[in-house]
Scaffold this motif. Structure first.
Motif, PDB file in Angstrom:
ATOM      1  N   LEU A   1       0.831  -1.209   0.000  1.00 10.32           N
ATOM      2  CA  LEU A   1       0.000   0.000   0.000  1.00 10.32           C
ATOM      3  C   LEU A   1       0.862   1.255   0.000  1.00 10.32           C
ATOM      4  N   ALA A   2       1.887   1.273   0.829  1.00 12.89           N
ATOM      5  CA  ALA A   2       2.775   2.440   0.888  1.00 12.89           C
ATOM      6  C   ALA A   2       3.493   2.639  -0.441  1.00 12.89           C
TER       7      ALA A   2
ATOM      8  N   LEU B   1       4.117   5.403  -5.778  1.00 13.44           N
ATOM      9  CA  LEU B   1       4.259   5.215  -7.224  1.00 13.44           C
ATOM     10  C   LEU B   1       3.164   5.911  -8.012  1.00 13.44           C
ATOM     11  N   VAL B   2       1.973   6.043  -7.437  1.00  8.67           N
ATOM     12  CA  VAL B   2       0.874   6.670  -8.160  1.00  8.67           C
ATOM     13  C   VAL B   2       1.170   8.150  -8.441  1.00  8.67           C
TER      14      VAL B   2
ATOM     15  N   ILE C   1       6.465  -2.740 -11.881  1.00  8.42           N
ATOM     16  CA  ILE C   1       7.434  -2.474 -10.808  1.00  8.42           C
ATOM     17  C   ILE C   1       7.226  -3.451  -9.650  1.00  8.42           C
ATOM     18  N   LEU C   2       5.971  -3.663  -9.273  1.00  2.00           N
ATOM     19  CA  LEU C   2       5.684  -4.604  -8.182  1.00  2.00           C
ATOM     20  C   LEU C   2       6.145  -6.013  -8.551  1.00  2.00           C
ATOM     21  N   ASN C   3       5.896  -6.430  -9.795  1.00  6.70           N
ATOM     22  CA  ASN C   3       6.308  -7.766 -10.242  1.00  6.70           C
ATOM     23  C   ASN C   3       7.823  -7.905 -10.283  1.00  6.70           C
ATOM     24  N   ARG C   4       8.513  -6.892 -10.791  1.00  6.47           N
ATOM     25  CA  ARG C   4       9.983  -6.962 -10.869  1.00  6.47           C
ATOM     26  C   ARG C   4      10.632  -7.027  -9.491  1.00  6.47           C
TER      27      ARG C   4
END
Length: 91
Positions: free
Chosen positions: A6-7, A12-13, A24-27
């Motif tokens: 969440l943070a 990132l948004v 980015i989350l997947n990497r």
């Protein structure tokens, strides 16, 4: 939902759309609560559920982050002031 995801999404948004956030989350090896990889739709659902606003590029191109070219445009006095303010905000 994990607090770190969440943070991360809240930060990132400010600079990225949902497709880029999912990548980015997947990497970084972060998975959804069900152990799945992130997709744009899952990031959109996460934002909607937690009332995180959608990414909107600044109309003047001056977003919340500095790239190297914009950083170089500052004078030495500006840089010192920015560093002092950054340090003061971290305390």
């Amino acid at each position: 939902m994990r607090a770190d995801i969440l943070a991360t999404d809240r930060q990132l948004v400010l600079i990225a759309n949902d497709d880029l956030i999912a990548g980015i989350l997947n990497r970084n090896g972060l998975l959804t609560g069900h152990g799945s990889r992130w997709k744009r739709e899952r990031v959109t659902a996460l934002r909607s559920h937690h009332k995180i606003p959608v990414f909107r590029p600044a109309p003047d191109g001056n977003g919340p982050w500095l790239n190297l070219n914009r950083w170089r445009a500052f004078s030495v006095g500006d840089v010192v002031l920015i560093l002092e303010l950054t340090h003061a905000l971290e305390l």
